[in-house]
Design an enzyme around this catalytic site. Sequence first.
Site, PDB file in Angstrom:
ATOM      1  N   GLY A 161      44.134 -11.096  -6.589  1.00 22.99           N
ATOM      2  CA  GLY A 161      44.302 -11.067  -5.132  1.00 22.99           C
ATOM      3  C   GLY A 161      44.714  -9.676  -4.638  1.00 22.99           C
ATOM      4  N   GLU A 213      44.237 -16.915  -1.317  1.00 21.18           N
ATOM      5  CA  GLU A 213      44.944 -18.112  -1.788  1.00 21.18           C
ATOM      6  C   GLU A 213      45.236 -17.851  -3.255  1.00 21.18           C
ATOM      7  OE1 GLU A 213      45.663 -20.652   0.059  1.00 21.18           O
ATOM      8  OE2 GLU A 213      44.330 -20.450   1.769  1.00 21.18           O
ATOM      9  N   GLU A 242      53.479 -18.426 -13.548  1.00 20.07           N
ATOM     10  CA  GLU A 242      52.549 -19.544 -13.411  1.00 20.07           C
ATOM     11  C   GLU A 242      51.900 -19.801 -14.779  1.00 20.07           C
ATOM     12  OE1 GLU A 242      48.886 -18.825 -11.259  1.00 20.07           O
ATOM     13  OE2 GLU A 242      49.113 -20.748 -10.252  1.00 20.07           O
ATOM     14  N   LYS A 291      30.681 -15.983  -4.888  1.00 21.33           N
ATOM     15  CA  LYS A 291      30.720 -15.740  -6.340  1.00 21.33           C
ATOM     16  C   LYS A 291      31.730 -16.711  -6.944  1.00 21.33           C
ATOM     17  CE  LYS A 291      32.928 -13.663  -9.414  1.00 21.33           C
ATOM     18  NZ  LYS A 291      32.793 -14.627 -10.526  1.00 21.33           N
ATOM     19  N   CYS A 320      46.815 -24.882  -8.455  1.00 22.84           N
ATOM     20  CA  CYS A 320      47.626 -23.792  -7.896  1.00 22.84           C
ATOM     21  C   CYS A 320      48.949 -24.302  -7.361  1.00 22.84           C
ATOM     22  CB  CYS A 320      46.848 -23.096  -6.798  1.00 22.84           C
ATOM     23  SG  CYS A 320      46.244 -24.257  -5.568  1.00 22.84           S
ATOM     24  N   GLY A 363      42.318 -17.372  -6.248  1.00 19.52           N
ATOM     25  CA  GLY A 363      42.452 -17.010  -7.653  1.00 19.52           C
ATOM     26  C   GLY A 363      43.857 -16.518  -7.919  1.00 19.52           C
ATOM     27  N   SER A 364      44.007 -15.725  -8.953  1.00 17.49           N
ATOM     28  CA  SER A 364      45.343 -15.284  -9.351  1.00 17.49           C
ATOM     29  C   SER A 364      45.888 -14.234  -8.382  1.00 17.49           C
ATOM     30  CB  SER A 364      45.278 -14.694 -10.755  1.00 17.49           C
ATOM     31  OG  SER A 364      44.384 -13.599 -10.752  1.00 17.49           O
ATOM     32  N   THR A 365      47.205 -14.123  -8.369  1.00 23.75           N
ATOM     33  CA  THR A 365      47.853 -13.122  -7.522  1.00 23.75           C
ATOM     34  C   THR A 365      47.439 -11.714  -7.962  1.00 23.75           C
ATOM     35  OG1 THR A 365      49.672 -14.595  -7.016  1.00 23.75           O
ATOM     36  CG2 THR A 365      50.143 -12.241  -6.847  1.00 23.75           C
TER      37      THR A 365
HETATM   38  P1  NAD Z   1      41.133 -15.229 -11.348  1.00 21.94           P
HETATM   39  O1  NAD Z   1      41.962 -14.485 -10.376  1.00 21.94           O
HETATM   40  O2  NAD Z   1      41.062 -14.731 -12.724  1.00 21.94           O
HETATM   41  O3  NAD Z   1      39.627 -15.331 -10.838  1.00 21.94           O
HETATM   42  C1  NAD Z   1      39.314 -15.838  -9.564  1.00 21.94           C
HETATM   43  C2  NAD Z   1      37.964 -15.286  -9.148  1.00 21.94           C
HETATM   44  O4  NAD Z   1      38.080 -13.876  -9.001  1.00 21.94           O
HETATM   45  C3  NAD Z   1      36.859 -15.529 -10.163  1.00 21.94           C
HETATM   46  O5  NAD Z   1      35.646 -15.800  -9.487  1.00 21.94           O
HETATM   47  C4  NAD Z   1      36.770 -14.196 -10.886  1.00 21.94           C
HETATM   48  O6  NAD Z   1      35.507 -13.934 -11.447  1.00 21.94           O
HETATM   49  C5  NAD Z   1      37.065 -13.230  -9.755  1.00 21.94           C
HETATM   50  N1  NAD Z   1      37.570 -11.938 -10.213  1.00 21.94           N
HETATM   51  C6  NAD Z   1      38.322 -11.676 -11.309  1.00 21.94           C
HETATM   52  N2  NAD Z   1      38.563 -10.349 -11.408  1.00 21.94           N
HETATM   53  C7  NAD Z   1      37.954  -9.759 -10.355  1.00 21.94           C
HETATM   54  C8  NAD Z   1      37.830  -8.425  -9.894  1.00 21.94           C
HETATM   55  N3  NAD Z   1      38.387  -7.407 -10.548  1.00 21.94           N
HETATM   56  N4  NAD Z   1      37.129  -8.195  -8.764  1.00 21.94           N
HETATM   57  C9  NAD Z   1      36.560  -9.213  -8.073  1.00 21.94           C
HETATM   58  N5  NAD Z   1      36.621 -10.492  -8.474  1.00 21.94           N
HETATM   59  C10 NAD Z   1      37.323 -10.770  -9.588  1.00 21.94           C
HETATM   60  O7  NAD Z   1      41.653 -16.739 -11.280  1.00 21.94           O
HETATM   61  P2  NAD Z   1      41.161 -17.978 -12.131  1.00 21.94           P
HETATM   62  O8  NAD Z   1      41.681 -17.811 -13.515  1.00 21.94           O
HETATM   63  O9  NAD Z   1      39.711 -18.224 -11.926  1.00 21.94           O
HETATM   64  O10 NAD Z   1      41.950 -19.180 -11.391  1.00 21.94           O
HETATM   65  C11 NAD Z   1      43.270 -19.463 -11.627  1.00 21.94           C
HETATM   66  C12 NAD Z   1      44.166 -18.839 -10.583  1.00 21.94           C
HETATM   67  O11 NAD Z   1      43.737 -19.237  -9.281  1.00 21.94           O
HETATM   68  C13 NAD Z   1      45.593 -19.304 -10.680  1.00 21.94           C
HETATM   69  O12 NAD Z   1      46.458 -18.213 -10.491  1.00 21.94           O
HETATM   70  C14 NAD Z   1      45.737 -20.281  -9.520  1.00 21.94           C
HETATM   71  O13 NAD Z   1      47.031 -20.439  -9.013  1.00 21.94           O
HETATM   72  C15 NAD Z   1      44.849 -19.664  -8.514  1.00 21.94           C
HETATM   73  N6  NAD Z   1      44.467 -20.669  -7.533  1.00 21.94           N
HETATM   74  C16 NAD Z   1      45.003 -20.624  -6.276  1.00 21.94           C
HETATM   75  C17 NAD Z   1      44.681 -21.611  -5.349  1.00 21.94           C
HETATM   76  C18 NAD Z   1      45.258 -21.627  -3.954  1.00 21.94           C
HETATM   77  O14 NAD Z   1      44.707 -22.305  -3.086  1.00 21.94           O
HETATM   78  N7  NAD Z   1      46.335 -20.923  -3.695  1.00 21.94           N
HETATM   79  C19 NAD Z   1      43.805 -22.623  -5.702  1.00 21.94           C
HETATM   80  C20 NAD Z   1      43.299 -22.638  -6.991  1.00 21.94           C
HETATM   81  C21 NAD Z   1      43.613 -21.648  -7.895  1.00 21.94           C
END
Ligand code: NAD
Length: 502
Positions: free
Chosen positions: A253, A271, A406, A195, A306, A248-250
């Site tokens: 996560g 991550e 962040e 997804k 990130c 994605g975001s902490t």
């Molecule tokens: P996000 O956490 O909002 O979303 C990431 C993914 O999770 C998306 O596909 C989103 O649809 C899904 N998601 C959101 N809410 C969900 C839920 N309740 N249940 C299941 N899935 C859900 O992050 P974003 O805004 O897409 O990306 C930015 C973040 O990602 C930043 O915090 C960045 O640091 C982090 N990031 C980390 C790395 C790494 O390797 N550590 C790499 C890139 C981005």
Amino acid sequence: MLKHLLEKNHAFWQAEAKNVRIETGLYIDGVYRDGADRHTLETVNPVSGEVIGELAIATKKDVNEAVASAKQAFKTGVWSHISPRKRMEVLFKFADLVEKNAAKLTVLESLDMGKPVTRVLTADLPEVISTIRYFAECIDKTEGAVTNTDSSAFHYILREPLGVVAAISPWNFPMMLAMWKVIPALAAGNTVVLKPAEQSPLSCLFLAELFTEAGAPDGVFNVINGPGEISGKALALHMDVAKICFTGSTEVGRLMMVYAGQSNLKKVSLECGGKSPQIILADLPDLDEAVDAAIAGIYANSGQVCSAGSRLLVERSIHSEFVKRFTEKARTAFIPGDPLDPKTTMGPLVSQSHFNTVMSYIEKGKNEGATLLFGGDKPEGFNGGAYIQPTLFDNVTSDMTIAREEIFGPVAAIIPVNDADEAIRVANDSIYGLGASVWTRDLRKAHKMVKEIEAGTVWVNCYGDGDATQPFGGYKQSGHGRDRGMGCLLSYTQTKSVWLKL
Ligand code: NAD
């Protein structure tokens, strides 16, 4: 390898963008289909605000079908039981097809996320291709083990795939970060439901189509679209998913671990976010080199990285010279513009709402007493689109919001430090621990600092360098588990111990 495309001009990319076929369905069992409830979601070009597609949203029924398709493909052994060589051939063919279709993938990524075509061609796509080839090469190098026993027994350890892996990925490197998860999972013999982020799924949908064209059986790699709280949540809670690998975001996560606990105790790798320090010490080898790396380390991809080096911990004795050179160079280091123009090196942020978030952090920086040295607004002549100038704050202290949270935009914060010891204390004063750099000519000091810094990657006298062999991931609340490297492939396997009485 993509050199011929780097020679194309703006008109070429505009024509490609005009003619590109955009698929917006769910890719399940080797075909595109609508969502069962026919709900859709707009995906928008962040430069023009134009709607470029109505994405089918996967609700629970569609998620069940995608997982069922992946489960069926796993159980029948059409992927997990074939010879390693055969799986390698499919992945190598897939890498070739990605290369062959690079123009289309570049355009999709650029339209959907606002990424400059030049950046896709020089960073994201080469990384996708090398990731596929690296893990393809690992497939027949993965081995079990035979242990030493007495002569009454024979004990061996098998390494087996997990089953259905769910990958959930973000929008900042749509193809690249998805492939960092999907490819090792597939290489290990699992089947996958991905997804991607709802802001930028188009390139990943096309990649799944290319994977089928490379000879993979239907159902091995499925892609669903939709908002995280609907499609992502249903996938992460699914009882037939063996592992969630999430970037994605902490904040989200944390939810992944809750979903695993609420369902079948599936494995979780995360991550997450970062607030990475770049430590610039007075005994560094070359100030200009450090300044160039620091600028790229925070402003590349419009700061939406990130591991962006968003905290610049600069030793006081070189602080004013560092600020002077950083300011001079940063003003001209990036050219904002239409991402389809090959001259553009800085695109907009991914959306208007993300623009508003980044601007609110800039306001907080000013209100909490940091000194705004440059930036902090749209570039001149860019009133439309979600563009923000490279921005630099000085005299930041560790307790300020812009030093703790962040921002995920082109905003750097200089925190002056007295020496290496203070730099380490400040560097570690964060809930995050993704990346860090140390600039010093003193090797003993560098090695000592590397051991003391709490981060998954420490760069010495560079920033952001690496390749597919390098495990990438976080300490502390930047997550756990690693992308890239052989260990990553192994994390998509489980061991089975076989004890044979002789
Ligand atoms: P996000 O956490 O909002 O979303 C990431 C993914 O999770 C998306 O596909 C989103 O649809 C899904 N998601 C959101 N809410 C969900 C839920 N309740 N249940 C299941 N899935 C859900 O992050 P974003 O805004 O897409 O990306 C930015 C973040 O990602 C930043 O915090 C960045 O640091 C982090 N990031 C980390 C790395 C790494 O390797 N550590 C790499 C890139 C981005």
